[in-house]
Design an enzyme around this catalytic site. Sequence first.
Site, PDB file in Angstrom:
ATOM      1  N   ARG A 103       0.879  -1.359   0.060  1.00 52.50           N
ATOM      2  CA  ARG A 103      -0.035  -0.092  -0.054  1.00 52.50           C
ATOM      3  C   ARG A 103       0.895   1.131   0.034  1.00 52.50           C
ATOM      4  O   ARG A 103       1.676   1.450   0.926  1.00 52.50           O
ATOM      5  CB  ARG A 103      -0.930   0.050   1.131  1.00 52.50           C
ATOM      6  N   HIS A 130      -7.599   0.986  -6.686  1.00 57.12           N
ATOM      7  CA  HIS A 130      -7.501  -0.196  -5.354  1.00 57.12           C
ATOM      8  C   HIS A 130      -8.256  -1.293  -5.832  1.00 57.12           C
ATOM      9  O   HIS A 130      -9.356  -1.521  -5.752  1.00 57.12           O
ATOM     10  CB  HIS A 130      -8.428   0.686  -4.485  1.00 57.12           C
ATOM     11  N   GLN A 133     -10.319  -3.771  -3.638  1.00 58.67           N
ATOM     12  CA  GLN A 133     -11.438  -3.391  -3.352  1.00 58.67           C
ATOM     13  C   GLN A 133     -12.556  -3.576  -4.098  1.00 58.67           C
ATOM     14  O   GLN A 133     -13.626  -3.886  -3.776  1.00 58.67           O
ATOM     15  CB  GLN A 133     -11.470  -1.864  -2.909  1.00 58.67           C
ATOM     16  N   ASP A 220     -16.992   7.140  -1.639  1.00 60.43           N
ATOM     17  CA  ASP A 220     -15.627   7.056  -0.909  1.00 60.43           C
ATOM     18  C   ASP A 220     -15.527   8.179  -0.276  1.00 60.43           C
ATOM     19  O   ASP A 220     -16.168   9.155  -0.467  1.00 60.43           O
ATOM     20  CB  ASP A 220     -14.625   6.478  -1.975  1.00 60.43           C
ATOM     21  N   CYS A 260     -16.566   1.800   0.509  1.00 62.09           N
ATOM     22  CA  CYS A 260     -15.573   0.969   0.775  1.00 62.09           C
ATOM     23  C   CYS A 260     -15.032   1.145   1.955  1.00 62.09           C
ATOM     24  O   CYS A 260     -14.355   0.204   2.737  1.00 62.09           O
ATOM     25  CB  CYS A 260     -14.379   1.409  -0.111  1.00 62.09           C
ATOM     26  N   ARG A 288     -13.684  -8.614   1.785  1.00 66.36           N
ATOM     27  CA  ARG A 288     -12.276  -8.358   1.482  1.00 66.36           C
ATOM     28  C   ARG A 288     -11.442  -9.648   1.737  1.00 66.36           C
ATOM     29  O   ARG A 288     -10.527  -9.953   1.114  1.00 66.36           O
ATOM     30  CB  ARG A 288     -11.733  -7.173   1.956  1.00 66.36           C
TER      31      ARG A 288
HETATM   32  N1   CP Z   1     -11.384   0.072   2.200  1.00 70.36           N
HETATM   33  C1   CP Z   1     -10.089  -0.023   2.832  1.00 70.36           C
HETATM   34  O1   CP Z   1      -9.292  -0.266   1.946  1.00 70.36           O
HETATM   35  O2   CP Z   1     -10.009   0.359   4.160  1.00 70.36           O
HETATM   36  P1   CP Z   1      -8.589   0.426   4.777  1.00 70.36           P
HETATM   37  O3   CP Z   1      -7.937   1.590   4.403  1.00 70.36           O
HETATM   38  O4   CP Z   1      -8.905   0.466   6.226  1.00 70.36           O
HETATM   39  O5   CP Z   1      -7.504  -0.792   4.412  1.00 70.36           O
HETATM   40  N1  NVA Z   2      -9.912   6.916  -1.800  1.00 70.22           N
HETATM   41  C1  NVA Z   2      -9.427   6.569  -0.303  1.00 70.22           C
HETATM   42  C2  NVA Z   2      -9.586   4.971  -0.023  1.00 70.22           C
HETATM   43  C3  NVA Z   2      -9.626   4.662   1.170  1.00 70.22           C
HETATM   44  C4  NVA Z   2      -9.733   2.920   1.351  1.00 70.22           C
HETATM   45  C5  NVA Z   2      -8.019   6.782  -0.171  1.00 70.22           C
HETATM   46  O1  NVA Z   2      -7.209   6.658  -0.885  1.00 70.22           O
HETATM   47  O2  NVA Z   2      -7.621   7.110   1.074  1.00 70.22           O
END
Ligand code: CP
Ligand code: NVA
Length: 301
Positions: A103, A130, A133, A220, A260, A288
């Site tokens: 990530r 993502h 997701q 989101d 999400c 997930r």
């Molecule tokens: N939806 C999602 O990716 O959540 P987190 O940021 O908690 O991993």
């Molecule tokens: N768009 C958001 C998604 C979080 C799961 C971010 O990147 O923070």
Amino acid sequence: MRTMKHLLSLEALSGTEMREILNRVPAFKNHRGRHDRPLAGQTWALIFSKSSTRTRVSFEVGLRELGAEVLFLNAGDIQLGRGEPIRDTARVLGRMIHGAVIRTFAQQDVEDFARFSGIPTVNALTDAEHPCQILTDIFTFEEQRGQSIEGKVVTFVGDGACNVPASWIWAAARLGFELRIAAPKAYQPEAELLRRAGGSIVCTEDLDAAATDADVLYTDVWVSMGKEAEGAQRLKDLAGYRINEALVRRAKPGALVMHCLPAYRGKEITEETLEAHADTIFREAENRLHTQKAIVDWMVR
Ligand code: CP
Ligand code: NVA
């Protein structure tokens, strides 16, 4: 020779490959604790430069259930955080571990990690996409509706230029459903991305029209990770792009409301609507785990 599989983006997957992954999810969901352990004897690492609850826990638990030992590496605790290049980190870890879940900010970093490590690599969120997701969201829609998403209408509300809608764009183009993105002009996806993806994608500032007869209303956060400095401006700019009960009434009867998570009540979704659709939204979070096990299983077999 078998080529190594990664999951770096939905852009890089064909519709057939998405279906191969989605078709595996029920086996993992329905036989939790009783399925094969294809990662037995392996060690996988999670390398995270951003916060996470769902992704971190679902991958840690899921990889263990597939038989692996798991290391969680906060990017700030390893030399990566002090400027060691991702390609050197990749070359070191590639000699020690069997797979990685990353990530981070730049999409190029997960692409480089995959290339230089030579081990299966998963994008667990970048600024660009993502993918885990959105595969989960599609599984959740089809599980809950008992119907394919093909030909359906998904309406994304809010920051249409971030990672989550970008992965929705590729899914819509490859799996054949209509995606409507309701966002102010400055928060709509880049024209170049839309051209590249093709498919049936409509971007509009007209939220009510975008929601009309939709099968899914999806949102989101307004302030993605890394955009905190723009926070106050974003709250102003996106204030009209919220899912509430009036918007839900415009969608098809029985439409799913999805998020999400994490959710910011009173911003991208009202408390009332989030709680009315909590069954779907928290099932989506649980899925997930099952979907990512299917992703990793598809990568390593
Ligand atoms: N939806 C999602 O990716 O959540 P987190 O940021 O908690 O991993
Ligand atoms: N768009 C958001 C998604 C979080 C799961 C971010 O990147 O923070």
